[in-house]
Design a protein around this motif. Structure first.
Motif, mmCIF file in Angstrom:
data_model
loop_
_atom_site.group_PDB
_atom_site.id
_atom_site.type_symbol
_atom_site.label_atom_id
_atom_site.label_comp_id
_atom_site.label_asym_id
_atom_site.label_seq_id
_atom_site.Cartn_x
_atom_site.Cartn_y
_atom_site.Cartn_z
ATOM 1 N N VAL A 148 0.848 -1.196 0.000
ATOM 2 C CA VAL A 148 0.000 0.000 0.000
ATOM 3 C C VAL A 148 0.884 1.246 0.000
ATOM 4 N N TYR A 149 0.423 2.272 -0.719
ATOM 5 C CA TYR A 149 1.231 3.492 -0.839
ATOM 6 C C TYR A 149 0.345 4.687 -1.165
ATOM 7 N N ASP A 150 0.896 5.852 -0.967
ATOM 8 C CA ASP A 150 0.232 7.102 -1.321
ATOM 9 C C ASP A 150 0.808 7.596 -2.648
ATOM 10 N N PRO A 151 -0.019 8.171 -3.541
ATOM 11 C CA PRO A 151 0.486 8.629 -4.841
ATOM 12 C C PRO A 151 1.671 9.581 -4.750
ATOM 13 N N LEU A 152 1.726 10.384 -3.682
ATOM 14 C CA LEU A 152 2.835 11.324 -3.536
ATOM 15 C C LEU A 152 4.170 10.605 -3.412
ATOM 16 N N GLU A 153 4.142 9.376 -2.879
ATOM 17 C CA GLU A 153 5.369 8.621 -2.703
ATOM 18 C C GLU A 153 5.976 8.209 -4.037
ATOM 19 N N ARG A 210 14.127 20.351 -4.345
ATOM 20 C CA ARG A 210 13.879 19.205 -5.220
ATOM 21 C C ARG A 210 14.811 18.029 -4.924
ATOM 22 N N GLN A 211 16.013 18.309 -4.472
ATOM 23 C CA GLN A 211 16.940 17.216 -4.160
ATOM 24 C C GLN A 211 16.421 16.371 -2.994
ATOM 25 N N ARG A 212 15.875 17.057 -2.014
ATOM 26 C CA ARG A 212 15.329 16.347 -0.862
ATOM 27 C C ARG A 212 14.134 15.493 -1.279
ATOM 28 N N LEU A 213 13.268 16.054 -2.118
ATOM 29 C CA LEU A 213 12.106 15.316 -2.588
ATOM 30 C C LEU A 213 12.505 14.131 -3.468
ATOM 31 N N LEU A 214 13.522 14.348 -4.291
ATOM 32 C CA LEU A 214 13.991 13.274 -5.161
ATOM 33 C C LEU A 214 14.531 12.116 -4.325
ATOM 34 N N LYS A 215 15.241 12.439 -3.260
ATOM 35 C CA LYS A 215 15.772 11.407 -2.367
ATOM 36 C C LYS A 215 14.628 10.629 -1.723
ATOM 37 N N TYR A 216 13.555 11.350 -1.349
ATOM 38 C CA TYR A 216 12.377 10.717 -0.759
ATOM 39 C C TYR A 216 11.748 9.729 -1.742
ATOM 40 N N HIS A 261 13.812 6.556 -2.181
ATOM 41 C CA HIS A 261 13.611 5.613 -1.076
ATOM 42 C C HIS A 261 12.377 4.750 -1.357
ATOM 43 N N PHE A 262 11.304 5.410 -1.809
ATOM 44 C CA PHE A 262 10.075 4.674 -2.108
ATOM 45 C C PHE A 262 10.287 3.690 -3.255
ATOM 46 N N THR A 263 10.915 4.140 -4.327
ATOM 47 C CA THR A 263 11.136 3.287 -5.492
ATOM 48 C C THR A 263 11.975 2.073 -5.133
ATOM 49 N N ARG A 264 13.005 2.288 -4.303
ATOM 50 C CA ARG A 264 13.867 1.187 -3.877
ATOM 51 C C ARG A 264 13.064 0.174 -3.045
ATOM 52 N N ARG A 265 12.200 0.690 -2.170
ATOM 53 C CA ARG A 265 11.381 -0.191 -1.331
ATOM 54 C C ARG A 265 10.387 -0.994 -2.173
ATOM 55 N N LEU A 266 9.728 -0.344 -3.103
ATOM 56 C CA LEU A 266 8.789 -1.027 -3.992
ATOM 57 C C LEU A 266 9.489 -2.080 -4.833
ATOM 58 N N ASN A 267 10.616 -1.715 -5.424
ATOM 59 C CA ASN A 267 11.346 -2.659 -6.273
ATOM 60 C C ASN A 267 11.827 -3.874 -5.489
ATOM 61 N N GLN A 291 -0.298 -4.265 -5.722
ATOM 62 C CA GLN A 291 -0.089 -2.871 -5.340
ATOM 63 C C GLN A 291 -1.439 -2.185 -5.203
ATOM 64 N N CYS A 292 -1.573 -1.345 -4.187
ATOM 65 C CA CYS A 292 -2.834 -0.631 -3.985
ATOM 66 C C CYS A 292 -2.528 0.744 -3.408
ATOM 67 N N SER A 293 -2.948 1.794 -4.108
ATOM 68 C CA SER A 293 -2.703 3.155 -3.636
ATOM 69 C C SER A 293 -3.907 3.661 -2.850
#
Length: 302
Positions: free
Chosen positions: A230-235, A260-266, A269-275, A290-292
């Motif tokens: 489960v995830y939020d679209p912002l992630e 933007r660098q801080r947001l990109l890092k965030y 993290h999400f992409t790495r966790r999902l993958n 997957q369910c948002s």
């Protein structure tokens, strides 16, 4: 301050009521608890590829030529002086064990409902569907500081017990220091989910690592495992540049997305966790959903 109907509507977005979970009984009737894996079109019905008898002891009788020597009942044999073998019958009811993440990070969303609300609804649908199929329902609910297991039982009362446990989570747990990790949860799950069970893990999988993968590998040897991410679209998608207000009805936080660098890092993290979760499921042949927070949980489970 929020009044009247708006307050009720907002409350349903950030927390789940027992009535909401009870109302899921009707739509859950059409759900099938057979799941395709990422790797292949395997299904997880009542004939399992996993180790474990899926059988229940019925009686001991005298040994007959051709009986499996591994089924000899040595206690009865020693007591009577004659060789006896155990007779098993098929279990008609499969244990369904639903693990629900209710840690502090799950109490968040920018659209739709909180991840915790989505997880609760998914768990409710699965519990009702299992009851409709005549399975036994049990589960595990974990916050940042508490992990509770409910032994699988038969009938509607088992569903009600499980839904009560989900809807009665103490908000104070969200303010306590987080001590429950995903590793800890899965280590407990291995002891409570008996062989042959259908196990659902509903989480945002924060804290997934090599040890979590090792526990999932052990669990999947004897149980059918379904991961629901489960995830939020912002992630998954960075917001437009600007200032955004976040609230839980008690506290307000304003975040400037100009960094933007801080947001990109965030997002990374999400992409790495999902993958990582997806790759684990693919490697082990687990079903992965997957369910948002803006998805219809009924449609996603279908």
């Amino acid at each position: 301050m929020i009044f009247g109907k708006q307050a009720s509507t907002t409350s349903e977005l950030v927390s789940v009521s027992l009535k909401t979970l009870l109302d899921l009984a009707r739509p859950a009737a059409g759900l099938d608890l057979k799941h395709s894996t990422i790797r292949a079109g395997q299904s997880g019905g009542y004939v399992s590829r996993f180790k474990g008898r899926g059988m229940e002891f019925e009686e001991a009788r005298g040994y007959q030529p051709g009986d499996d020597i591994r089924s000899i009942d040595w206690r009865v044999t020693a007591r009577t002086g004659e060789t006896h073998t155990k007779v098993f019958r098929e279990e008609r009811e499969r244990p369904v064990f639903i693990s629900v993440d209710n840690r502090p990070a799950m109490h968040f969303a920018t659209r739709g409902v909180f991840k915790s609300v989505l997880a609760a609804k998914l768990a409710g649908l699965l519990a009702w569907a299992a009851q409709h199929h005549g399975d036994r329902i049990g589960g595990q609910i974990f916050t940042g500081s508490v992990c509770r297991e409910l032994k699988p039982q038969n009938g509607k009362h088992a569903v009600l017990r499980f839904l009560n446990a989900i809807s009665n989570q103490d908000d104070d747990n969200l303010l306590e220091q987080a001590t429950i990790t995903l590793e800890h949860v899965l280590a407990r799950l291995m002891h409570h989910a008996r062989p042959g069970s259908l196990v659902y893990i509903i989480s945002d999988f924060r804290g997934i690592n090599d040890q979590v993968e090792a526990y999932l590998a052990k669990l999947s040897r004897h149980c059918e495992v379904v991961l629901i991410f489960v995830y939020d679209p912002l992630e998954s998608h960075l917001p437009e540049k600007g200032r955004y207000r976040f609230t839980d009805d008690k506290r307000d936080v304003v975040i400037d997305t100009g960094d933007r660098q801080r947001l990109l890092k965030y997002q990374q993290h999400f992409t790495r966790r999902l993958n990582q979760a997806e790759q684990i499921a693919k490697k082990m042949g687990l079903a992965f959903i997957q369910c948002s927070t803006i998805d219809d949980p009924i449609q996603r489970l279908r």
